[in-house]
Scaffold this motif. Structure first.
Motif, short mmCIF file in Angstrom:
data_model
loop_
_atom_site.label_atom_id
_atom_site.label_comp_id
_atom_site.label_asym_id
_atom_site.label_seq_id
_atom_site.Cartn_x
_atom_site.Cartn_y
_atom_site.Cartn_z
N ILE A 61 0.85 -1.19 0.00
CA ILE A 61 0.00 0.00 0.00
C ILE A 61 0.89 1.25 0.00
N THR A 62 0.55 2.21 -0.85
CA THR A 62 1.33 3.45 -0.95
C THR A 62 0.88 4.46 0.11
N LYS A 63 1.61 5.55 0.18
CA LYS A 63 1.28 6.63 1.10
C LYS A 63 -0.10 7.19 0.82
N ASP A 64 -0.50 7.23 -0.46
CA ASP A 64 -1.80 7.80 -0.83
C ASP A 64 -2.87 6.72 -1.04
N ASP A 65 -2.71 5.61 -0.34
CA ASP A 65 -3.75 4.57 -0.27
C ASP A 65 -4.04 3.90 -1.61
N VAL A 66 -3.00 3.59 -2.36
CA VAL A 66 -3.15 2.83 -3.59
C VAL A 66 -2.44 1.49 -3.41
N LEU A 67 -3.11 0.42 -3.76
CA LEU A 67 -2.49 -0.91 -3.72
C LEU A 67 -1.71 -1.13 -5.01
N VAL A 68 -0.43 -1.50 -4.86
CA VAL A 68 0.43 -1.71 -6.03
C VAL A 68 1.08 -3.08 -5.95
N VAL A 69 1.53 -3.57 -7.10
CA VAL A 69 2.12 -4.90 -7.20
C VAL A 69 3.63 -4.79 -7.37
N ASN A 70 4.36 -5.29 -6.36
CA ASN A 70 5.82 -5.28 -6.40
C ASN A 70 6.31 -6.18 -5.27
N HIS A 71 7.44 -6.84 -5.45
CA HIS A 71 7.90 -7.73 -4.38
C HIS A 71 8.54 -6.96 -3.24
N ASP A 72 9.56 -6.18 -3.53
CA ASP A 72 10.29 -5.48 -2.48
C ASP A 72 9.48 -4.32 -1.92
N ALA A 73 9.92 -3.85 -0.75
CA ALA A 73 9.25 -2.70 -0.12
C ALA A 73 9.57 -1.41 -0.84
N THR A 82 6.09 5.15 1.82
CA THR A 82 6.15 6.60 2.05
C THR A 82 6.07 7.39 0.74
N ALA A 83 5.73 6.72 -0.35
CA ALA A 83 5.65 7.38 -1.66
C ALA A 83 4.22 7.35 -2.18
N THR A 84 3.91 8.30 -3.04
CA THR A 84 2.62 8.30 -3.73
C THR A 84 2.76 7.50 -5.03
N LEU A 85 1.64 7.15 -5.61
CA LEU A 85 1.68 6.43 -6.88
C LEU A 85 2.36 7.29 -7.94
N GLU A 86 2.11 8.58 -7.92
CA GLU A 86 2.73 9.47 -8.90
C GLU A 86 4.26 9.45 -8.78
N GLU A 87 4.74 9.41 -7.55
CA GLU A 87 6.19 9.34 -7.34
C GLU A 87 6.76 8.02 -7.81
N LEU A 88 6.04 6.94 -7.57
CA LEU A 88 6.50 5.62 -8.02
C LEU A 88 6.52 5.52 -9.54
N GLU A 97 7.63 -1.21 -18.32
CA GLU A 97 6.37 -1.18 -17.60
C GLU A 97 6.45 -0.27 -16.37
N TYR A 98 5.34 0.42 -16.08
CA TYR A 98 5.20 1.13 -14.81
C TYR A 98 4.87 0.10 -13.73
N ILE A 99 5.03 0.50 -12.48
CA ILE A 99 4.56 -0.36 -11.40
C ILE A 99 3.05 -0.48 -11.53
N PRO A 100 2.50 -1.70 -11.60
CA PRO A 100 1.05 -1.81 -11.79
C PRO A 100 0.29 -1.61 -10.48
N THR A 101 -0.84 -0.94 -10.57
CA THR A 101 -1.74 -0.94 -9.42
C THR A 101 -2.37 -2.33 -9.34
N LEU A 102 -2.83 -2.69 -8.17
CA LEU A 102 -3.47 -4.00 -8.01
C LEU A 102 -4.69 -4.11 -8.91
N GLU A 103 -5.45 -3.03 -9.01
CA GLU A 103 -6.65 -3.08 -9.85
C GLU A 103 -6.30 -3.33 -11.31
N GLU A 104 -5.27 -2.67 -11.81
CA GLU A 104 -4.82 -2.90 -13.19
C GLU A 104 -4.37 -4.34 -13.36
N PHE A 105 -3.61 -4.82 -12.40
CA PHE A 105 -3.06 -6.18 -12.46
C PHE A 105 -4.18 -7.22 -12.46
#
Length: 252
Positions: A61-73, A82-88, A97-105
């Motif tokens: 979960i990101t700082k701005d409450d978005v679920l994203v798919v990635n192994h490492d923290a 501590t990052a927003t989706l925009e920062e990621l 590829e961009y880091i996918p949101t869980l919904e996209e994935f």
């Protein structure tokens, strides 16, 4: 009569084989053979191409409450908690590829009808409360996408597993850490366990003990031929592996 008996015998044996056959889960997608990024859309699609039973992926979960798919923290050096989706989104996987949101994935994964989506909920670097918040968001998203039949949840965080079960009685939930007995998992009404393969080697009766209670068994991350074969011989339900091609060959 003899021909009829033989036909019934063959059908029975085939049925038992289908029930007992170990299923293969691609760990972080099928990435190794084609050097794809872990947890990428490309590795998810490759898992589907291989016709494995499931593809595992990790959720933060990101700082701005978005679920994203990635192994490492972190995503290529940027801390997810501590990052927003925009920062990621300023970083890219090597394949572009961009880091996918869980919904996209999930929206892509749900189109792969024969592929189970094994969602590992990671503990948040921002603390237990954020992990539990992420658990609730995961359950809400699964419901929103009508994905209950295709998604299963795994986590090292026992409280997250309990929260997921509290919020939904039917989505399969499996515990990863390896410190709970078969009866504890049964009492918690979880679906089963996904323990490191070495624990099953050290405790060779565990698989059958879990099965006797109607619980599912999975092992991570078995990559060597001898370890995969041991698990198959023990009739484990699932094997999570970085070598899905090898595991499929051994299962068949």
């Amino acid at each position: 009569m003899r021909k009829h008996f033989l036909s019934l015998l063959v059908m029975t044996v085939m049925g038992l084989s289908a029930i007992a056959q170990t299923k293969v889960i691609a760990h972080r997608g099928a990435w190794k053979q084609n050097n794809l990024p872990h947890n990428s859309i490309a590795s998810l699609l490759q898992a589907s191409e291989l016709k494995v039973w499931g593809s595992e992926f990790d959720v933060h979960i990101t700082k701005d409450d978005v679920l994203v798919v990635n192994h490492d923290a972190d995503f290529y050096g940027t801390d997810i908690a501590t990052a927003t989706l925009e920062e990621l989104a300023t970083k890219l996987h090597p394949n572009g590829e961009y880091i996918p949101t869980l919904e996209e994935f999930l929206n892509i994964g749900l189109q792969l009808k024969d592929l189970k989506l094994i969602l590992e909920l990671k503990s948040s670097g921002a603390g237990k409360e954020r992990t539990i918040e992420a658990t609730s968001m995961v359950i809400d998203l699964i419901k929103k996408l009508n994905a209950e039949q295709q998604v299963e949840i795994i986590s090292f965080d026992y409280d997250a597993c309990l929260k997921a079960r509290e919020l939904n009685a039917t989505i399969p939930v499996h515990y990863l850490m390896g410190d709970k007995s078969p009866q504890q998992i049964k009492d918690a009404k979880l679906t089963g366990v996904d323990y490191h393969y070495s624990l099953f080697q050290k405790n060779p009766t565990w698989i059958q003990e879990f099965k006797a209670l109607g619980l599912k068994t999975n092992a991570w991350t078995a990559n060597k031929k001898e370890d995969i074969q041991f698990l198959i011989d023990q009739k484990i339900d699932f094997i999570t592996t970085d070598e899905p091609e090898l595991a499929l060959k051994l299962v068949k």
